[in-house]
Design an enzyme around this catalytic site. Sequence first.
Site, PDB file in Angstrom:
ATOM      1  N   PRO A 102       0.795  -1.220   0.000  1.00 21.10           N
ATOM      2  CA  PRO A 102       0.000   0.000   0.000  1.00 21.10           C
ATOM      3  C   PRO A 102       0.834   1.280   0.000  1.00 21.10           C
ATOM      4  O   PRO A 102       1.889   1.351   0.614  1.00 21.10           O
ATOM      5  CB  PRO A 102      -0.829  -0.111   1.287  1.00 21.10           C
ATOM      6  CG  PRO A 102      -0.091  -1.055   2.142  1.00 21.10           C
ATOM      7  CD  PRO A 102       0.611  -2.002   1.219  1.00 21.10           C
ATOM      8  N   ASN A 103       0.314   2.247  -0.725  1.00 22.97           N
ATOM      9  CA  ASN A 103       0.845   3.601  -0.822  1.00 22.97           C
ATOM     10  C   ASN A 103       2.122   3.720  -1.647  1.00 22.97           C
ATOM     11  O   ASN A 103       2.592   4.832  -1.893  1.00 22.97           O
ATOM     12  CB  ASN A 103       1.047   4.231   0.564  1.00 22.97           C
ATOM     13  CG  ASN A 103      -0.251   4.361   1.308  1.00 22.97           C
ATOM     14  OD1 ASN A 103      -1.223   4.881   0.773  1.00 22.97           O
ATOM     15  ND2 ASN A 103      -0.301   3.861   2.521  1.00 22.97           N
TER      16      ASN A 103
ATOM     17  N   TYR B  56      11.130   8.693   1.475  1.00 19.71           N
ATOM     18  CA  TYR B  56      11.096   7.685   0.413  1.00 19.71           C
ATOM     19  C   TYR B  56      11.790   8.108  -0.875  1.00 19.71           C
ATOM     20  O   TYR B  56      11.899   7.310  -1.804  1.00 19.71           O
ATOM     21  CB  TYR B  56       9.638   7.304   0.108  1.00 19.71           C
ATOM     22  CG  TYR B  56       8.931   6.743   1.310  1.00 19.71           C
ATOM     23  CD1 TYR B  56       9.259   5.488   1.811  1.00 19.71           C
ATOM     24  CD2 TYR B  56       7.947   7.472   1.964  1.00 19.71           C
ATOM     25  CE1 TYR B  56       8.623   4.973   2.929  1.00 19.71           C
ATOM     26  CE2 TYR B  56       7.301   6.955   3.089  1.00 19.71           C
ATOM     27  CZ  TYR B  56       7.650   5.711   3.561  1.00 19.71           C
ATOM     28  OH  TYR B  56       7.017   5.206   4.664  1.00 19.71           O
TER      29      TYR B  56
ATOM     30  N   ALA C  48       3.399  -0.936   4.735  1.00 18.63           N
ATOM     31  CA  ALA C  48       2.797  -0.962   6.074  1.00 18.63           C
ATOM     32  C   ALA C  48       2.299  -2.340   6.477  1.00 18.63           C
ATOM     33  O   ALA C  48       2.224  -2.645   7.674  1.00 18.63           O
ATOM     34  CB  ALA C  48       1.667   0.051   6.155  1.00 18.63           C
TER      35      ALA C  48
ATOM     36  N   ASN D 251       7.967  -5.748  -1.214  1.00 14.21           N
ATOM     37  CA  ASN D 251       7.998  -4.588  -0.341  1.00 14.21           C
ATOM     38  C   ASN D 251       6.575  -4.480   0.207  1.00 14.21           C
ATOM     39  O   ASN D 251       5.708  -3.899  -0.422  1.00 14.21           O
ATOM     40  CB  ASN D 251       8.387  -3.311  -1.088  1.00 14.21           C
ATOM     41  CG  ASN D 251       8.443  -2.109  -0.168  1.00 14.21           C
ATOM     42  OD1 ASN D 251       7.903  -2.138   0.927  1.00 14.21           O
ATOM     43  ND2 ASN D 251       9.081  -1.047  -0.625  1.00 14.21           N
TER      44      ASN D 251
ATOM     45  N   ARG E  56      12.966   4.241  12.375  1.00 17.03           N
ATOM     46  CA  ARG E  56      11.691   4.944  12.336  1.00 17.03           C
ATOM     47  C   ARG E  56      10.882   4.660  13.596  1.00 17.03           C
ATOM     48  O   ARG E  56      11.412   4.187  14.599  1.00 17.03           O
ATOM     49  CB  ARG E  56      10.957   4.560  11.054  1.00 17.03           C
ATOM     50  CG  ARG E  56      11.803   4.972   9.826  1.00 17.03           C
ATOM     51  CD  ARG E  56      11.120   4.831   8.531  1.00 17.03           C
ATOM     52  NE  ARG E  56       9.921   5.673   8.502  1.00 17.03           N
ATOM     53  CZ  ARG E  56       8.940   5.474   7.654  1.00 17.03           C
ATOM     54  NH1 ARG E  56       8.984   4.492   6.777  1.00 17.03           N
ATOM     55  NH2 ARG E  56       7.890   6.260   7.657  1.00 17.03           N
TER      56      ARG E  56
ATOM     57  N   ARG F 224       4.946  11.212  -2.168  1.00 15.89           N
ATOM     58  CA  ARG F 224       4.634  10.955  -0.759  1.00 15.89           C
ATOM     59  C   ARG F 224       5.908  10.984   0.082  1.00 15.89           C
ATOM     60  O   ARG F 224       6.818  10.184  -0.136  1.00 15.89           O
ATOM     61  CB  ARG F 224       3.969   9.587  -0.622  1.00 15.89           C
ATOM     62  CG  ARG F 224       3.719   9.191   0.821  1.00 15.89           C
ATOM     63  CD  ARG F 224       3.146   7.778   0.932  1.00 15.89           C
ATOM     64  NE  ARG F 224       3.066   7.393   2.317  1.00 15.89           N
ATOM     65  CZ  ARG F 224       3.561   6.263   2.800  1.00 15.89           C
ATOM     66  NH1 ARG F 224       4.136   5.393   2.006  1.00 15.89           N
ATOM     67  NH2 ARG F 224       3.454   5.993   4.080  1.00 15.89           N
TER      68      ARG F 224
ATOM     69  N   HIS G 178      12.632  -2.784   1.900  1.00 22.72           N
ATOM     70  CA  HIS G 178      12.039  -1.526   2.366  1.00 22.72           C
ATOM     71  C   HIS G 178      12.929  -0.386   1.893  1.00 22.72           C
ATOM     72  O   HIS G 178      14.155  -0.467   2.013  1.00 22.72           O
ATOM     73  CB  HIS G 178      11.935  -1.488   3.891  1.00 22.72           C
ATOM     74  CG  HIS G 178      11.033  -2.544   4.427  1.00 22.72           C
ATOM     75  ND1 HIS G 178       9.663  -2.406   4.437  1.00 22.72           N
ATOM     76  CD2 HIS G 178      11.302  -3.772   4.938  1.00 22.72           C
ATOM     77  CE1 HIS G 178       9.125  -3.504   4.940  1.00 22.72           C
ATOM     78  NE2 HIS G 178      10.101  -4.348   5.242  1.00 22.72           N
ATOM     79  N   LEU G 179      12.341   0.652   1.371  1.00 21.85           N
ATOM     80  CA  LEU G 179      13.104   1.800   0.897  1.00 21.85           C
ATOM     81  C   LEU G 179      13.807   2.508   2.052  1.00 21.85           C
ATOM     82  O   LEU G 179      14.965   2.899   1.943  1.00 21.85           O
ATOM     83  CB  LEU G 179      12.185   2.779   0.163  1.00 21.85           C
ATOM     84  CG  LEU G 179      11.564   2.235  -1.121  1.00 21.85           C
ATOM     85  CD1 LEU G 179      10.440   3.147  -1.595  1.00 21.85           C
ATOM     86  CD2 LEU G 179      12.609   2.056  -2.197  1.00 21.85           C
ATOM     87  N   SER G 180      13.097   2.690   3.155  1.00 26.80           N
ATOM     88  CA  SER G 180      13.662   3.368   4.319  1.00 26.80           C
ATOM     89  C   SER G 180      14.193   2.326   5.306  1.00 26.80           C
ATOM     90  O   SER G 180      13.865   1.143   5.223  1.00 26.80           O
ATOM     91  CB  SER G 180      12.598   4.236   5.001  1.00 26.80           C
ATOM     92  OG  SER G 180      11.576   3.415   5.547  1.00 26.80           O
TER      93      SER G 180
ATOM     94  N   GLU H 188      12.663  -9.569   1.197  1.00 28.42           N
ATOM     95  CA  GLU H 188      11.868  -8.445   1.708  1.00 28.42           C
ATOM     96  C   GLU H 188      12.683  -7.167   1.541  1.00 28.42           C
ATOM     97  O   GLU H 188      13.851  -7.109   1.926  1.00 28.42           O
ATOM     98  CB  GLU H 188      11.542  -8.664   3.182  1.00 28.42           C
ATOM     99  CG  GLU H 188      10.750  -7.550   3.816  1.00 28.42           C
ATOM    100  CD  GLU H 188      10.508  -7.756   5.307  1.00 28.42           C
ATOM    101  OE1 GLU H 188       9.817  -6.912   5.906  1.00 28.42           O
ATOM    102  OE2 GLU H 188      10.997  -8.753   5.877  1.00 28.42           O
TER     103      GLU H 188
ATOM    104  N   ASP I 178       1.503 -15.723   6.395  1.00 24.83           N
ATOM    105  CA  ASP I 178       1.034 -17.096   6.172  1.00 24.83           C
ATOM    106  C   ASP I 178       1.063 -17.469   4.696  1.00 24.83           C
ATOM    107  O   ASP I 178       1.439 -18.589   4.333  1.00 24.83           O
ATOM    108  CB  ASP I 178      -0.373 -17.277   6.733  1.00 24.83           C
ATOM    109  CG  ASP I 178      -0.417 -17.272   8.249  1.00 24.83           C
ATOM    110  OD1 ASP I 178       0.654 -17.313   8.901  1.00 24.83           O
ATOM    111  OD2 ASP I 178      -1.540 -17.207   8.801  1.00 24.83           O
TER     112      ASP I 178
ATOM    113  N   ARG J 289       7.261   0.218  13.559  1.00 25.69           N
ATOM    114  CA  ARG J 289       7.812  -0.259  12.288  1.00 25.69           C
ATOM    115  C   ARG J 289       9.008  -1.191  12.471  1.00 25.69           C
ATOM    116  O   ARG J 289       9.507  -1.751  11.505  1.00 25.69           O
ATOM    117  CB  ARG J 289       8.245   0.927  11.418  1.00 25.69           C
ATOM    118  CG  ARG J 289       7.104   1.816  10.989  1.00 25.69           C
ATOM    119  CD  ARG J 289       7.590   2.866   9.990  1.00 25.69           C
ATOM    120  NE  ARG J 289       6.635   3.935   9.840  1.00 25.69           N
ATOM    121  CZ  ARG J 289       5.601   3.913   9.006  1.00 25.69           C
ATOM    122  NH1 ARG J 289       5.394   2.853   8.246  1.00 25.69           N
ATOM    123  NH2 ARG J 289       4.784   4.938   8.936  1.00 25.69           N
TER     124      ARG J 289
ATOM    125  N   HIS K 177       4.108  -4.727   9.098  1.00 25.88           N
ATOM    126  CA  HIS K 177       3.959  -4.599  10.540  1.00 25.88           C
ATOM    127  C   HIS K 177       2.609  -5.079  11.049  1.00 25.88           C
ATOM    128  O   HIS K 177       2.390  -5.104  12.263  1.00 25.88           O
ATOM    129  CB  HIS K 177       4.168  -3.132  10.936  1.00 25.88           C
ATOM    130  CG  HIS K 177       5.245  -2.470  10.145  1.00 25.88           C
ATOM    131  ND1 HIS K 177       6.569  -2.858  10.224  1.00 25.88           N
ATOM    132  CD2 HIS K 177       5.196  -1.482   9.209  1.00 25.88           C
ATOM    133  CE1 HIS K 177       7.287  -2.116   9.394  1.00 25.88           C
ATOM    134  NE2 HIS K 177       6.476  -1.286   8.765  1.00 25.88           N
TER     135      HIS K 177
END
Length: 145
Positions: free
Chosen positions: A11-12, A24, A78, A75, A108, A19, A101-103, A99, A88, A112, A81
């Site tokens: 998402p996002n 990001y 959100a 990725n 953070r 954003r 993550h950009l940040s 996996e 599953d 997170r 978390h």
Amino acid sequence: MANRVLVLNGPNLNLLGTREPQTYGFETLKDIQTMCAATAEMLGLDLDFRQSNHEGELVTWIQEARGMADAILINPAAYSHTSVAIHDALRAADLPVAEVHLSNIHQREAFRHHSYVSSVAYGVICGFGSLGYKLALEALAQKLK
């Protein structure tokens, strides 16, 4: 036949570039997709790149990966978390998972710092921006050899 990697974005991430660019960056998801396609071609991988804001759609794609992909780069944004369902589905897929993550999620907010995905991932890359996708594709290509 080339190994196929399913790249999933949560998402996002469709809002990348506009954003919270201080967190990001200014690259768009399309920019990342272009970079991933070039990296996959260099590595001899077939790439399927997708994004959804809907947890159930991501779960369905992960389930479908069992019969159509050799690895998953995700990725989860959100959902990292919060989503036991994605955890599953990845466990059931029984494929190598990277996996990304950009940040740096560990720098953070405290909520997170935990990812439900990490425990089922072959590896986790965070904090390197879009370079994390390239590194993950390289790692998956090596794993699939």
